[in-house]
Design a protein around this motif. Structure first.
Motif, PDB file in Angstrom:
ATOM      1  N   PRO A 171     -83.423 -21.731   5.756  1.00  0.00           N
ATOM      2  CA  PRO A 171     -83.388 -21.720   7.228  1.00  0.00           C
ATOM      3  C   PRO A 171     -82.132 -22.371   7.812  1.00  0.00           C
ATOM      4  N   VAL A 172     -80.972 -21.873   7.400  1.00  0.00           N
ATOM      5  CA  VAL A 172     -79.685 -22.318   7.932  1.00  0.00           C
ATOM      6  C   VAL A 172     -78.839 -21.084   8.175  1.00  0.00           C
ATOM      7  N   GLY A 173     -78.223 -21.011   9.360  1.00  0.00           N
ATOM      8  CA  GLY A 173     -77.369 -19.872   9.670  1.00  0.00           C
ATOM      9  C   GLY A 173     -76.175 -20.309  10.495  1.00  0.00           C
ATOM     10  N   TYR A 174     -75.530 -19.339  11.116  1.00  0.00           N
ATOM     11  CA  TYR A 174     -74.308 -19.716  11.836  1.00  0.00           C
ATOM     12  C   TYR A 174     -74.585 -20.526  13.091  1.00  0.00           C
ATOM     13  N   ALA A 175     -75.817 -20.517  13.590  1.00  0.00           N
ATOM     14  CA  ALA A 175     -76.159 -21.402  14.704  1.00  0.00           C
ATOM     15  C   ALA A 175     -76.230 -22.859  14.261  1.00  0.00           C
ATOM     16  N   ASP A 176     -76.244 -23.092  12.960  1.00  0.00           N
ATOM     17  CA  ASP A 176     -76.256 -24.443  12.407  1.00  0.00           C
ATOM     18  C   ASP A 176     -74.890 -24.861  11.879  1.00  0.00           C
ATOM     19  N   GLY A 177     -73.906 -23.979  12.005  1.00  0.00           N
ATOM     20  CA  GLY A 177     -72.573 -24.299  11.530  1.00  0.00           C
ATOM     21  C   GLY A 177     -72.217 -23.693  10.185  1.00  0.00           C
ATOM     22  N   TYR A 178     -73.151 -22.960   9.552  1.00  0.00           N
ATOM     23  CA  TYR A 178     -72.844 -22.257   8.302  1.00  0.00           C
ATOM     24  C   TYR A 178     -72.308 -20.888   8.702  1.00  0.00           C
ATOM     25  N   ARG A 179     -71.010 -20.713   8.611  1.00  0.00           N
ATOM     26  CA  ARG A 179     -70.317 -19.644   9.310  1.00  0.00           C
ATOM     27  C   ARG A 179     -70.615 -18.250   8.764  1.00  0.00           C
ATOM     28  N   ARG A 180     -70.587 -17.289   9.674  1.00  0.00           N
ATOM     29  CA  ARG A 180     -70.828 -15.893   9.310  1.00  0.00           C
ATOM     30  C   ARG A 180     -69.770 -15.375   8.335  1.00  0.00           C
ATOM     31  N   ASN A 181     -68.573 -15.992   8.380  1.00  0.00           N
ATOM     32  CA  ASN A 181     -67.513 -15.595   7.447  1.00  0.00           C
ATOM     33  C   ASN A 181     -67.892 -15.830   5.991  1.00  0.00           C
ATOM     34  N   LEU A 182     -68.929 -16.609   5.747  1.00  0.00           N
ATOM     35  CA  LEU A 182     -69.363 -16.873   4.380  1.00  0.00           C
ATOM     36  C   LEU A 182     -70.260 -15.778   3.824  1.00  0.00           C
ATOM     37  N   SER A 183     -70.511 -14.769   4.621  1.00  0.00           N
ATOM     38  CA  SER A 183     -71.310 -13.624   4.167  1.00  0.00           C
ATOM     39  C   SER A 183     -70.701 -13.014   2.910  1.00  0.00           C
ATOM     40  N   ASN A 184     -71.513 -12.876   1.865  1.00  0.00           N
ATOM     41  CA  ASN A 184     -71.106 -12.247   0.600  1.00  0.00           C
ATOM     42  C   ASN A 184     -69.959 -12.954  -0.106  1.00  0.00           C
ATOM     43  N   ARG A 185     -69.610 -14.162   0.333  1.00  0.00           N
ATOM     44  CA  ARG A 185     -68.515 -14.881  -0.337  1.00  0.00           C
ATOM     45  C   ARG A 185     -68.810 -16.359  -0.538  1.00  0.00           C
ATOM     46  N   GLY A 186     -69.747 -16.926   0.211  1.00  0.00           N
ATOM     47  CA  GLY A 186     -70.101 -18.316   0.010  1.00  0.00           C
ATOM     48  C   GLY A 186     -71.002 -18.495  -1.203  1.00  0.00           C
ATOM     49  N   GLU A 187     -71.195 -19.747  -1.587  1.00  0.00           N
ATOM     50  CA  GLU A 187     -72.121 -20.067  -2.661  1.00  0.00           C
ATOM     51  C   GLU A 187     -72.736 -21.423  -2.378  1.00  0.00           C
ATOM     52  N   ALA A 188     -73.866 -21.674  -3.033  1.00  0.00           N
ATOM     53  CA  ALA A 188     -74.566 -22.946  -2.864  1.00  0.00           C
ATOM     54  C   ALA A 188     -74.955 -23.476  -4.239  1.00  0.00           C
ATOM     55  N   LEU A 189     -75.438 -24.728  -4.263  1.00  0.00           N
ATOM     56  CA  LEU A 189     -75.855 -25.380  -5.497  1.00  0.00           C
ATOM     57  C   LEU A 189     -77.379 -25.417  -5.553  1.00  0.00           C
ATOM     58  N   LEU A 190     -77.904 -25.046  -6.709  1.00  0.00           N
ATOM     59  CA  LEU A 190     -79.352 -25.009  -6.881  1.00  0.00           C
ATOM     60  C   LEU A 190     -79.673 -25.255  -8.350  1.00  0.00           C
ATOM     61  N   ARG A 191     -80.468 -26.263  -8.620  1.00  0.00           N
ATOM     62  CA  ARG A 191     -80.938 -26.552  -9.977  1.00  0.00           C
ATOM     63  C   ARG A 191     -79.797 -26.616 -10.987  1.00  0.00           C
ATOM     64  N   GLY A 192     -78.715 -27.255 -10.588  1.00  0.00           N
ATOM     65  CA  GLY A 192     -77.616 -27.480 -11.508  1.00  0.00           C
ATOM     66  C   GLY A 192     -76.629 -26.339 -11.643  1.00  0.00           C
ATOM     67  N   GLY A 193     -76.842 -25.249 -10.902  1.00  0.00           N
ATOM     68  CA  GLY A 193     -75.932 -24.111 -10.964  1.00  0.00           C
ATOM     69  C   GLY A 193     -75.510 -23.660  -9.585  1.00  0.00           C
ATOM     70  N   ARG A 194     -74.724 -22.593  -9.557  1.00  0.00           N
ATOM     71  CA  ARG A 194     -74.227 -22.034  -8.307  1.00  0.00           C
ATOM     72  C   ARG A 194     -74.877 -20.678  -8.064  1.00  0.00           C
TER      73      ARG A 194
END
Length: 360
Positions: free
Chosen positions: A261-284
């Motif tokens: 539940p985080v999107g560009y209204a929270d500052g996670y930019r739309r430019n990160l579509s299909n190019r951003g990554e996050a960390l989860l359980r020790g991986g990306r």
């Protein structure tokens, strides 16, 4: 249970400030404008009190007033030019303006309060032109500033622009009727590139908040901010199905998709579509599809993700880290835009550890 939040490590903030102060060898004038670069201006200033800075820098009267109401008693400089109609508000809040316009200087002088003269040496944004100081000697003799400063436009770059600006600044200083006791010019990047300081104060900004001005430089800031969110939905998408608006992401086989539940209204930019990554359980895990206003989807096929798991969109998780600079590069943005965008909606959680005091 909070579904998404911003974590701010105030201990890291102070350790970054201590590192700059130690390298500069002069007291700090930390910049806490734009609500502390999106992380909370008052909380940042209260934490930085442990370093005993000379004062603080803000951009607006309202920002300075917030610090005063929060208990900050040190000098506060408003670095954005003011209009004469703002003089009473600054005076009531005991704020110090940065001035360059002769008419405003004349008006402020009637208050008898301190002020700092801003010299434009090449930024062409604000301040008295460096070669106009001589023409304003009489005014500056009648209304002597407490301090004088300039702003480097390219301190991060390995070019000669800083040398040019410093020569112009020296010329302006020589043209003053008398040299003020406080002279400042350097931001964090300028101190990273050249130290110790030749001036009275150092004005660190984004370095405090975990962003280096010079990659591979002598100072490496600690990460200060993290953005985390819990997985609120999981689904399996069959081969050929798409994710999010405009169907820009298509599954090349059965894929597990997690929604946070985080999107560009929270500052996670739309430019990160299909190019951003996050960390989860020790991986990306990669962003799948368009970032939407309130939600972002990640391809978690290669993990054992479960509902409620925490996904780190920015910051450190275990031995992995997504820095502000890396996120900004992925979004083709400035790190300043990334940080200041985090003040939009997410609640803040502050962590604090005892920070060392810089010896200056």
């Amino acid at each position: 249970m909070t579904r998404a939040w911003v974590e701010i490590d105030l201990g890291a903030l102070c350790r970054n400030g201590a590192a700059v102060a130690a390298r500069a060898g002069v007291p700090l004038l930390p910049m806490v404008k734009a609500d502390g670069y999106g992380l909370g201006g008052l909380r940042a200033a209260l934490a930085l009190e442990s370093l005993e800075p000379w004062g603080y820098g803000v951009a607006t009267t309202a920002e300075g007033d917030e610090l005063r109401r929060g208990g900050i008693t040190r000098p506060i400089i408003v670095f954005t030019p003011i209009l004469r109609t703002e003089i009473d508000a600054l005076r009531r809040a005991n704020l110090t303006p940065a001035l360059g316009d002769p008419a405003v200087i004349e008006s402020w002088a009637r208050t008898g309060r301190p002020w700092h003269l801003q010299i434009d040496t090449g930024m062409s944004r604000a301040g008295m032109a460096w070669n106009a100081v001589e023409a304003n000697r009489d005014l500056l003799a009648r209304a002597a500033p407490e301090g004088v400063f300039t702003h480097f436009h390219s301190a991060e770059l390995a070019d000669d622009s800083r040398d040019v600006q410093e020569r112009r600044f020296d010329s302006a200083l020589a043209a003053l009727p008398s040299r003020p006791s406080l002279v400042h010019a350097e931001n964090g990047a300028a101190v990273e590139r050249r130290a110790p300081s030749r001036w009275s104060l150092c004005r660190p900004g984004i370095f405090l908040y975990g962003v280096a001005g010079i990659e591979g430089g002598p100072l490496v800031p600690e990460p200060v901010v993290s953005v985390r969110a819990r997985i609120v939905e999981l689904r399996t998408v069959p081969a050929g199905d798409t994710v999010s608006y405009d169907a820009t992401w298509r599954a090349d086989g059965p894929r597990r998709i997690a929604t946070v539940p985080v999107g560009y209204a929270d500052g996670y930019r739309r430019n990160l579509s299909n190019r951003g990554e996050a960390l989860l359980r020790g991986g990306r895990v990669p962003v799948a599809g368009r970032v939407t206003m309130d939600m972002t989807m990640f391809d978690v096929t290669e993990t054992d993700a479960a509902l409620g798991d925490v996904v780190t969109l920015l910051g450190r998780e275990g031995g992995e880290v997504i820095t502000v600079s890396a996120l900004a590069a992925a979004a083709e943005l400035s790190p300043y835009e990334v940080l200041t965008g985090l003040k939009l909606r997410l609640p803040r959680r502050y962590a604090s550890e005892e920070a060392p005091v810089a010896a200056v």
